[in-house]
Design a protein around this motif. Structure first.
Motif, PDB file in Angstrom:
ATOM      1  N   LEU A 245       0.801  -1.365  -0.095  1.00 40.86           N
ATOM      2  CA  LEU A 245      -0.061  -0.147  -0.195  1.00 40.86           C
ATOM      3  C   LEU A 245       0.974   1.256   0.101  1.00 40.86           C
ATOM      4  O   LEU A 245       0.705   2.120  -0.780  1.00 40.86           O
ATOM      5  CB  LEU A 245      -0.978  -0.008   1.230  1.00 40.86           C
ATOM      6  N   ILE A 246       1.716   1.407   0.898  1.00 40.68           N
ATOM      7  CA  ILE A 246       2.704   2.478   0.893  1.00 40.68           C
ATOM      8  C   ILE A 246       3.429   2.713  -0.291  1.00 40.68           C
ATOM      9  O   ILE A 246       3.527   3.897  -1.040  1.00 40.68           O
ATOM     10  CB  ILE A 246       3.800   2.452   2.216  1.00 40.68           C
ATOM     11  N   THR A 247       3.986   1.641  -0.758  1.00 37.53           N
ATOM     12  CA  THR A 247       5.165   1.841  -1.940  1.00 37.53           C
ATOM     13  C   THR A 247       3.929   2.045  -3.239  1.00 37.53           C
ATOM     14  O   THR A 247       4.414   3.325  -4.060  1.00 37.53           O
ATOM     15  CB  THR A 247       5.703   0.460  -2.168  1.00 37.53           C
ATOM     16  N   LEU A 248       3.014   1.352  -3.387  1.00 38.59           N
ATOM     17  CA  LEU A 248       2.379   1.863  -4.569  1.00 38.59           C
ATOM     18  C   LEU A 248       1.459   3.065  -4.546  1.00 38.59           C
ATOM     19  O   LEU A 248       1.377   3.918  -5.526  1.00 38.59           O
ATOM     20  CB  LEU A 248       1.309   0.653  -5.082  1.00 38.59           C
ATOM     21  N   GLY A 249       1.073   3.516  -3.436  1.00 38.89           N
ATOM     22  CA  GLY A 249       0.572   4.416  -3.011  1.00 38.89           C
ATOM     23  C   GLY A 249       1.287   5.830  -3.277  1.00 38.89           C
ATOM     24  O   GLY A 249       0.976   6.773  -3.922  1.00 38.89           O
ATOM     25  N   SER A 250       2.460   5.772  -2.711  1.00 42.05           N
ATOM     26  CA  SER A 250       3.428   6.764  -2.976  1.00 42.05           C
ATOM     27  C   SER A 250       3.824   7.053  -4.644  1.00 42.05           C
ATOM     28  O   SER A 250       3.963   8.128  -4.932  1.00 42.05           O
ATOM     29  CB  SER A 250       4.773   6.513  -2.372  1.00 42.05           C
ATOM     30  N   LEU A 251       3.946   5.885  -5.184  1.00 42.87           N
ATOM     31  CA  LEU A 251       4.289   5.877  -6.515  1.00 42.87           C
ATOM     32  C   LEU A 251       3.023   6.598  -7.275  1.00 42.87           C
ATOM     33  O   LEU A 251       3.154   7.346  -8.254  1.00 42.87           O
ATOM     34  CB  LEU A 251       4.246   4.503  -7.345  1.00 42.87           C
ATOM     35  N   TYR A 252       1.794   6.261  -6.997  1.00 43.06           N
ATOM     36  CA  TYR A 252       0.595   6.828  -7.459  1.00 43.06           C
ATOM     37  C   TYR A 252       0.687   8.455  -7.338  1.00 43.06           C
ATOM     38  O   TYR A 252       0.266   9.167  -8.229  1.00 43.06           O
ATOM     39  CB  TYR A 252      -0.557   6.182  -6.919  1.00 43.06           C
ATOM     40  N   VAL A 264       1.540   3.734 -20.634  1.00 46.95           N
ATOM     41  CA  VAL A 264       2.838   2.856 -20.535  1.00 46.95           C
ATOM     42  C   VAL A 264       3.720   3.030 -19.587  1.00 46.95           C
ATOM     43  O   VAL A 264       4.167   2.112 -18.671  1.00 46.95           O
ATOM     44  CB  VAL A 264       3.684   3.232 -21.939  1.00 46.95           C
ATOM     45  N   VAL A 265       3.782   4.300 -19.135  1.00 46.21           N
ATOM     46  CA  VAL A 265       4.582   4.639 -18.185  1.00 46.21           C
ATOM     47  C   VAL A 265       4.058   4.258 -16.730  1.00 46.21           C
ATOM     48  O   VAL A 265       4.721   3.635 -15.802  1.00 46.21           O
ATOM     49  CB  VAL A 265       4.807   6.360 -18.016  1.00 46.21           C
ATOM     50  N   ARG A 266       2.820   4.476 -16.641  1.00 46.70           N
ATOM     51  CA  ARG A 266       1.820   3.951 -15.229  1.00 46.70           C
ATOM     52  C   ARG A 266       2.201   2.577 -15.044  1.00 46.70           C
ATOM     53  O   ARG A 266       2.269   2.244 -13.890  1.00 46.70           O
ATOM     54  CB  ARG A 266       0.675   4.528 -15.219  1.00 46.70           C
ATOM     55  N   LEU A 267       1.900   1.806 -16.228  1.00 50.88           N
ATOM     56  CA  LEU A 267       1.694   0.369 -16.224  1.00 50.88           C
ATOM     57  C   LEU A 267       3.033  -0.183 -15.885  1.00 50.88           C
ATOM     58  O   LEU A 267       3.383  -1.002 -14.818  1.00 50.88           O
ATOM     59  CB  LEU A 267       1.210  -0.229 -17.299  1.00 50.88           C
ATOM     60  N   GLY A 268       4.124   0.441 -16.709  1.00 49.21           N
ATOM     61  CA  GLY A 268       5.508  -0.105 -16.467  1.00 49.21           C
ATOM     62  C   GLY A 268       5.637   0.158 -14.997  1.00 49.21           C
ATOM     63  O   GLY A 268       6.499  -0.810 -14.372  1.00 49.21           O
ATOM     64  N   ALA A 269       5.660   1.477 -14.343  1.00 46.16           N
ATOM     65  CA  ALA A 269       6.139   1.757 -12.993  1.00 46.16           C
ATOM     66  C   ALA A 269       5.309   0.713 -12.010  1.00 46.16           C
ATOM     67  O   ALA A 269       6.128   0.285 -11.308  1.00 46.16           O
ATOM     68  CB  ALA A 269       5.928   3.065 -12.870  1.00 46.16           C
ATOM     69  N   CYS A 270       4.070   0.433 -12.160  1.00 49.56           N
ATOM     70  CA  CYS A 270       3.452  -0.329 -11.171  1.00 49.56           C
ATOM     71  C   CYS A 270       4.023  -1.958 -11.459  1.00 49.56           C
ATOM     72  O   CYS A 270       4.306  -2.475 -10.280  1.00 49.56           O
ATOM     73  CB  CYS A 270       1.876  -0.550 -11.530  1.00 49.56           C
ATOM     74  N   VAL A 271       4.398  -2.318 -12.508  1.00 46.02           N
ATOM     75  CA  VAL A 271       4.587  -3.686 -12.746  1.00 46.02           C
ATOM     76  C   VAL A 271       6.010  -3.936 -12.073  1.00 46.02           C
ATOM     77  O   VAL A 271       6.308  -4.979 -11.634  1.00 46.02           O
ATOM     78  CB  VAL A 271       4.535  -4.158 -14.276  1.00 46.02           C
ATOM     79  N   VAL A 272       6.753  -3.118 -12.624  1.00 35.74           N
ATOM     80  CA  VAL A 272       8.253  -3.263 -12.223  1.00 35.74           C
ATOM     81  C   VAL A 272       8.482  -3.005 -10.624  1.00 35.74           C
ATOM     82  O   VAL A 272       9.170  -3.888  -9.933  1.00 35.74           O
ATOM     83  CB  VAL A 272       9.168  -2.283 -12.618  1.00 35.74           C
ATOM     84  N   VAL A 273       7.768  -1.985  -9.977  1.00 34.38           N
ATOM     85  CA  VAL A 273       7.578  -1.983  -8.528  1.00 34.38           C
ATOM     86  C   VAL A 273       7.173  -3.227  -7.940  1.00 34.38           C
ATOM     87  O   VAL A 273       7.434  -3.645  -6.732  1.00 34.38           O
ATOM     88  CB  VAL A 273       7.197  -0.478  -8.299  1.00 34.38           C
ATOM     89  N   GLY A 274       5.982  -3.693  -8.396  1.00 33.78           N
ATOM     90  CA  GLY A 274       5.206  -4.752  -7.977  1.00 33.78           C
ATOM     91  C   GLY A 274       5.956  -6.101  -7.828  1.00 33.78           C
ATOM     92  O   GLY A 274       6.237  -6.798  -6.819  1.00 33.78           O
ATOM     93  N   VAL A 275       6.699  -6.329  -9.071  1.00 31.11           N
ATOM     94  CA  VAL A 275       7.691  -7.589  -9.090  1.00 31.11           C
ATOM     95  C   VAL A 275       8.746  -7.318  -8.217  1.00 31.11           C
ATOM     96  O   VAL A 275       9.248  -8.346  -7.376  1.00 31.11           O
ATOM     97  CB  VAL A 275       8.290  -7.674 -10.429  1.00 31.11           C
ATOM     98  N   PHE A 276       9.432  -6.081  -8.032  1.00 32.10           N
ATOM     99  CA  PHE A 276      10.557  -5.800  -7.023  1.00 32.10           C
ATOM    100  C   PHE A 276      10.143  -5.974  -5.604  1.00 32.10           C
ATOM    101  O   PHE A 276      10.636  -6.572  -4.917  1.00 32.10           O
ATOM    102  CB  PHE A 276      10.774  -4.396  -7.264  1.00 32.10           C
TER     103      PHE A 276
END
Lengths: 358, 330
Positions: A245-252, A264-276
């Motif tokens: 929640l904190i990481t994806l919320g901060s990213l959002y 592309v940018v939003r999806l790319g950022a979420c996927v890479v951070v999610g996998v990370f």
């Protein structure tokens, strides 16, 4: 001589009719430029060495007892408060801080002598939290506010460990990460609305930031007391959901603030951070905390924050290598997958931006 | 290349503006957001480097972990090939003009570190049984030529670190019984020469050393000088001749270094050198005091008064000097 950006801004505001006391601003800027970090370090170090000598004198001359510890502690805290009222920056930084440190230490030792139960450490820790909270309110000094913040975190951490309540350590880490992220996000609002926040924002932020990084490393590695891997499986899920929640919320928040709407940018950022998070962050929170704090620090243009965030990730990598909870092969595969994913997203984003620029 | 941290207005200045002007809150927040926080352009630049660095860092770490997992089963040739390949890549990075100066310097520093890894692998494969000092000496010698042409403060600091480590290990593993003052005097001379060498070379190679290099090296040399003088203060006057061998040279060189530092600081209006000299003299004074009085309660009180008085006196001195030099510069 070339005019600075700040001077140009002042000129333009004055042209718009805003009344500005430029002389007072110049005076305060001059005074701040002379009180460098080096000077503050000398003041605090000299003060602490001097106070250590003075404490040596007191302990040699007067036998160690509950009463003497408490009396010396209280007197030192009062002296610290009085020195802090001085208008001299060096005295404020050096003497007030060193008397404060000595006061807290001797007072806690004195109270420790008084409490004679198995709960000694826990009781002294809770008293330290109260003392730290009181000193933040009463003694208005940037270094003391920072120290009080760190003392409160250490005391809470000690309390949870002494009580063997390891869920509390995980909760403390989550609260610290969430708190630091919220402070970063609201810096401008807080500092422009309140005088107190304007003066002590950096101290509070740095206390949470530095202890968050340290606790992240402690909770990541099995070298230190095995804190992260508690038996309660709920902890794993709570922290997992919390970090996500904190990481994806901060990213959002950061993407929205820059009005980046590209899918592309939003999806790319979420996927890479999610996998990370999934491959490294959940099992080794130091990575995700370093990553998160680096992003926030860059947003708020804090060079020190970015350096510490990166430094934590590098340190975490070194600890990760020696950690025995996973085999080298599985660590290696996790790292390579996340690495390739980051490079893939870099390529996609770079292509997209190049296309946009054309 | 544009810096990742673009030229922004310090937030502290904008909040000072709030205290000393009639600016309204919303306008201040808007200005701060625009002038002190990262904008879209800054983010694009940052993300470009950040993701690249994260991706390559994690991938390389993964590869390193993978080889570490299989290290014992790898043939000697493969072990050397891996390290040599990495050295090759780093050297190519360091000489590619298209890349930024910082990246090239990091490439050279990485290659210098990998030379040590290569030597360690050599020792591991062939079980040479050499002293640790042999490895560091060979390492130091091997990267000296790179350092001389590097134009990089990081590289010079790394070289100086290796030189000092080699000297320490040589004394510890080979000489063992040595004259303390003579050796420390030699260490001081070597470090002062190494400190000055890149500045002398910069006249011919056209580059500027970073401020942090001067800060670190001046502090290190001053610490050696203070250590020599303090050691002499605490060594008994009745000590045997062997123990005191070289003491006069050691103390003289230390004094020359401290006085030289002071004079250069005045000439160049350099507040860092000025502060280091002040700190060194204050520390030597404290050593005299500790030596002069036997440690008891009252002596502690005397030390405390001395430390507090000297610290705040020194701070006043440094701040006044800084103010005056700033004023003269304007």
């Amino acid at each position: 001589m070339k005019q600075s950006k700040f001077e140009t801004l002042l000129d333009s505001l004055q042209e718009q009719g805003v009344t500005i006391d430029r002389e007072a601003i110049a005076k305060e800027r001059q005074s701040a430029s002379v009180r460098t970090v080096f000077i503050k370090v000398i003041a605090v170090l000299g003060g602490i060495i001097g106070m250590a000598m003075f404490m040596g004198f007191l302990f040699v001359m007067f036998p160690r007892s509950m009463q003497s510890g408490i009396v010396i502690g209280i007197v030192s805290l009062i002296v610290s408060y009085l020195f802090n009222r001085s208008s001299d920056g060096a005295v404020k930084d050096g003497l007030a801080v060193s008397f404060y440190i000595s006061g807290i230490i001797t007072l806690l030792i004195g109270i420790g002598e008084m409490v004679d139960t198995r709960e000694l450490v826990s009781i002294v820790s809770l008293i330290a939290v109260v003392l730290a909270a009181l000193s933040i309110v009463i003694i208005r000094n940037q270094i003391i506010v920072y120290l009080a913040g760190v003392i409160a975190c250490i005391a809470l951490h000690t309390f949870f460990v002494d009580q063997e309540f390891f869920v509390g350590v995980n909760a403390l880490l989550l609260v610290l990460i969430a708190g630091v992220s919220l402070l970063f996000a609201n810096e401008n609002k807080l500092r422009s609305q309140s005088m107190w926040w304007n003066g002590y924002f950096q101290s509070v932020l740095m206390a949470g930031f530095s202890y968050g990084l340290v606790l992240g490393i402690i909770c990541s590695t099995q070298r230190y007391m095995n804190l992260y891997w508690t038996d309660i499986s709920a902890v794993y899920f709570i922290t997992t959901i919390g970090y996500s929640l904190i990481t994806l919320g901060s990213l959002y928040y950061l993407l929205s603030k820059q009005q980046i709407s590209s899918l592309v940018v939003r999806l790319g950022a979420c996927v890479v951070v999610g996998v990370f998070l999934y491959m490294l962050g959940f099992s080794y929170p130091a990575f995700i905390i370093g990553f998160l704090f680096t992003l926030w620090s860059f947003n708020n243009q804090s060079k020190i924050g970015v350096s510490f965030g990166f430094g934590t990730m590098v340190w975490a990598m070194g600890m990760f290598y020696y950690d025995l909870s996973m085999s080298l092969l599985s660590k290696s595969i996790s790292l390579m997958i996340v690495g390739v994913l980051f490079l893939g997203v870099y390529w996609l984003m770079y292509k997209k931006w190049e296309c946009d620029e054309k | 290349m544009k810096s990742i941290f673009d030229d922004k207005i310090d937030k502290q200045d904008l909040y000072l503006l709030k205290q000393h002007s009639a600016i309204d809150q919303d306008q201040l927040q808007e200005i701060t957001n625009k002038e002190s926080y990262a904008g879209l352009g800054d983010w694009k630049r940052f993300i470009k480097y950040f993701i690249l660095l994260m991706g390559s860092g994690l991938l390389i770490s993964g590869i390193v972990f993978f080889f570490a997992y299989n290290w014992n089963d790898l043939p000697a040739f493969a072990k050397f090939a891996i390290v040599l390949l990495l050295i090759g890549v780093c050297v190519v990075v360091s000489v590619t003009n298209r890349l930024s100066s910082l990246l090239r310097k990091v490439g050279l520093l990485s290659a210098s570190v990998l030379i040590g890894v290569l030597m360690a692998v050599f020792g591991q494969v062939y079980q040479t049984g050499a002293n640790a000092y042999d490895l560091f000496l060979s390492w130091t010698v091997a990267i000296t030529a790179w350092t001389l042409v590097s134009k990089s403060s990081m590289q010079w600091l790394f070289q100086i670190f290796l030189v000092n480590l080699t000297i320490y290990l040589y004394l510890d593993q080979v000489i063992v019984d040595y004259s303390f003052f003579s050796v420390m005097a030699l260490v001081l001379v070597i470090n002062v020469v190494l400190f000055g060498l890149p500045y002398w070379l910069s006249r011919y190679q056209n580059y500027t050393m970073a401020e942090y290099y001067k800060g670190v090296m001046a502090l290190f040399c001053s610490a050696i000088a203070v250590f020599i003088i303090s050691a002499r203060i605490f060594v008994s006057y009745n000590a045997d001749a062997g123990e005191l061998n070289g003491q006069v040279i050691g103390i003289l060189l230390s004094i020359v270094w401290l006085v030289g530092c002071y004079l250069i600081s005045l000439k160049n209006k350099d507040i860092i050198l000025f502060s280091y000299t002040g700190l060194s003299v204050a520390t030597i004074g404290l050593m005299f005091l500790i030596r002069a009085f036997e440690i008891d309660g009252l002596a502690f009180l005397l030390y405390a008064i001395y430390v507090l008085a000297v610290t705040f006196g020194l701070i006043k001195l440094i701040m006044n000097k800084h103010k005056r030099w700033n004023h003269e510069a304007e």
